[in-house]
Scaffold this active site. Structure first.
Site, PDB file in Angstrom:
ATOM      1  N   CYS A   1       0.814  -1.431  -0.639  1.00 40.61           N
ATOM      2  CA  CYS A   1       0.228  -0.119   0.460  1.00 40.61           C
ATOM      3  C   CYS A   1       0.714   1.515  -0.057  1.00 40.61           C
ATOM      4  O   CYS A   1       1.092   1.219   1.070  1.00 40.61           O
ATOM      5  CB  CYS A   1      -0.704   0.054   1.408  1.00 40.61           C
ATOM      6  SG  CYS A   1      -2.058   1.932   1.952  1.00 40.61           S
TER       7      CYS A   1
ATOM      8  N   CYS B   1      -0.281   3.319   2.886  1.00 37.38           N
ATOM      9  CA  CYS B   1       0.670   3.049   3.840  1.00 37.38           C
ATOM     10  C   CYS B   1       2.082   3.567   4.103  1.00 37.38           C
ATOM     11  O   CYS B   1       2.187   3.405   5.210  1.00 37.38           O
ATOM     12  CB  CYS B   1       0.417   1.517   4.121  1.00 37.38           C
ATOM     13  SG  CYS B   1      -1.450   1.170   3.694  1.00 37.38           S
TER      14      CYS B   1
END
Length: 102
Positions: free
Chosen positions: A31, A34
Site C-alpha cells: 500500500c 501506508c
C-alpha cells in the site's frame, strides 16, 4: 517508545489492557499511502510518551482487519480504556493524528 507489532495473539494485552491510549495503524506492505504514513506514525511513537503505538499488517492479521471493519488502508484507530475513541482512513498529517489522540 518503539512501535509494537500487533497480532490477534497479543491484541488484548497490547491494546485493550494497555492502560494508556493506543494508536493502531492498519497497513499493508503493498500500500503506497501506508508507506507514506508509516514514518509519521513511527515519529509519533518515538517522540511522545504516555501512549502506545502499534501496527497491524492486514495481510497477516486478516481476523483483526475483519473485526474492526477495515475496508480501506491505511486506517488509524485510537483506543482508550479498551474502546475505540477515534478512527480515520487515509494519509493524515502528524498534527491531524495528534489531534485524534486528544
Amino acid at each position: 517508545m518503539a512501535v509494537t507489532t500487533i497480532t490477534k495473539d497479543n491484541f488484548d494485552k497490547e491494546v485493550l489492557q494497555a492502560g494508556v491510549p493506543v494508536l493502531v495503524d492498519f497497513w499493508a506492505s503493498w500500500c503506497g499511502p501506508c508507506r507514506m504514513l508509516s514514518p509519521i506514525v513511527d515519529e509519533i511513537a518515538e517522540q511522545y510518551t504516555g501512549l502506545k503505538v502499534g501496527k497491524v499488517n492486514v495481510d497477516e492479521q486478516e481476523e483483526l482487519a475483519i473485526k474492526f471493519g477495515i475496508m480501506s488502508i491505511p486506517t488509524l484507530i485510537v483506543f482508550k480504556d479498551g474502546n475505540v475513541v477515534a478512527q480515520s482512513v487515509g494519509v493524515k498529517s502528524k498534527e491531524a493524528i495528534l489531534e485524534m489522540l486528544k
